[in-house]
Design an enzyme around this catalytic site. Sequence first.
Site, PDB file in Angstrom:
ATOM      1  N   HIS A 154       3.540   1.868  -5.761  1.00  9.89           N
ATOM      2  CA  HIS A 154       4.372   0.391  -5.372  1.00  9.89           C
ATOM      3  C   HIS A 154       3.671  -0.578  -6.470  1.00  9.89           C
ATOM      4  O   HIS A 154       4.244  -1.285  -7.143  1.00  9.89           O
ATOM      5  CB  HIS A 154       3.689  -0.208  -4.151  1.00  9.89           C
ATOM      6  CG  HIS A 154       4.506   0.593  -3.021  1.00  9.89           C
ATOM      7  ND1 HIS A 154       5.745   0.972  -3.098  1.00  9.89           N
ATOM      8  CD2 HIS A 154       4.065   0.937  -1.626  1.00  9.89           C
ATOM      9  CE1 HIS A 154       6.220   1.538  -1.789  1.00  9.89           C
ATOM     10  NE2 HIS A 154       5.040   1.725  -1.048  1.00  9.89           N
TER      11      HIS A 154
ATOM     12  N   HIS B 262      -0.106   6.320  -2.673  1.00 11.39           N
ATOM     13  CA  HIS B 262       0.869   5.629  -2.243  1.00 11.39           C
ATOM     14  C   HIS B 262       1.054   4.133  -2.710  1.00 11.39           C
ATOM     15  O   HIS B 262       1.882   3.967  -3.101  1.00 11.39           O
ATOM     16  CB  HIS B 262       1.133   5.655  -0.663  1.00 11.39           C
ATOM     17  CG  HIS B 262       2.116   4.905  -0.058  1.00 11.39           C
ATOM     18  ND1 HIS B 262       3.414   5.662   0.292  1.00 11.39           N
ATOM     19  CD2 HIS B 262       2.658   3.878   0.358  1.00 11.39           C
ATOM     20  CE1 HIS B 262       4.419   4.935   0.825  1.00 11.39           C
ATOM     21  NE2 HIS B 262       3.878   3.880   0.688  1.00 11.39           N
ATOM     22  N   GLU B 263       0.156   3.595  -2.392  1.00  9.27           N
ATOM     23  CA  GLU B 263       0.129   2.220  -3.108  1.00  9.27           C
ATOM     24  C   GLU B 263       0.016   1.863  -4.493  1.00  9.27           C
ATOM     25  O   GLU B 263       0.527   0.951  -5.022  1.00  9.27           O
ATOM     26  CB  GLU B 263      -1.173   1.308  -2.445  1.00  9.27           C
ATOM     27  CG  GLU B 263      -1.256   1.369  -0.802  1.00  9.27           C
ATOM     28  CD  GLU B 263       0.100   0.637  -0.121  1.00  9.27           C
ATOM     29  OE1 GLU B 263       0.697  -0.244  -0.985  1.00  9.27           O
ATOM     30  OE2 GLU B 263       0.553   1.052   1.204  1.00  9.27           O
TER      31      GLU B 263
END
Length: 341
Positions: free
Chosen positions: A22, A18-19
């Site tokens: 980003h 997920h990170e």
Amino acid sequence: MITAIWTIVIFCVLVAIHEFGHFITAKLSGITVHEFAIGMGPKLVGFEKGGTKYTLRLLPIGGYCQMEGKDGESGDENAFCNKPAWKRLIVLVAGAAMNILLGFVLYCIVMGSMQGLPSNQIQTVTENSAMADAGFLPGDRIVCAQGEQASETIRNYIDFQYFLMRNGTGPATITAERDGETISAYVQPRYDEAEGRYLYGFAAAYDAPTVGNVIKYAYWQSCFAVKMVIYSIGGLITGQVPLSALSGPVGIVDQINQSAKLGVTAVLELSALISINLGVANLLPIPALDGGRVLFLLIEKIRRKKMKPEHEGVINFVGFALLMLLIVFVTFGDVRRIFGG
């Protein structure tokens, strides 16, 4: 011990991917990234490269991608807040997109390990069952199911399962193809004492797990997972699904424990479902989630004016606090359900 390891690994992978979504889109957009961290709390190990710190932290309960100007104003031209709205939008949704993509990849692995993939073709029809009495035969390919509560195009057995979830035990008009012709019949599922549930009375045929079929079925399974999340959220809003049906961290650990007893494939399948759930839920327009930031971005474009950072900060704080309260409530429910308290 094994469950704890599985849980830590799954959470770390889900957070990392997920990170990373980003992080990579921020880097490609020219945004200054101060730190990319897996875990929270005290730093265990880390290094710095290209002006970004990469750290592994003690508590496997999250992670973050710390960008310049994401939570306030900045004079840095490479700050998140100073980039065009479309670039900020990509960075915001990239984390959820990566979770959904991970779920799809995991489903590909799961489907590839199966002996066969359940299709929309009928393999056998149970004698004296609802489907038999309606005139359906082995070889028929179900293409549509129309019920009182739902209607669904049937491309595979996954679609039929989603239809059953929405339509419940109610009757349905089943449409199938047979020798190039279309047939339809009204079917009322019957309660089976041995199974303890309502059954239509047929078994699906299986497609071979070729590369093409694996990708296709993994895509359909991912779509099913997304639709389940949306359906559940809608049910919570309308009151059809009680809050007690939600699972928090404790409930997820228990589900991982149950899956671990069934083997690696079951754990991967559960991980895929959790990853897609995380991705879709993270896009909800709730303050403190990425979806909430996307909502603020859309409001900014409509107003043609940025919201004041202090106002956005207060809203995100309130949203985060309410989210934590919900997690606490759900966790207590998990504990009562699991331990019988």
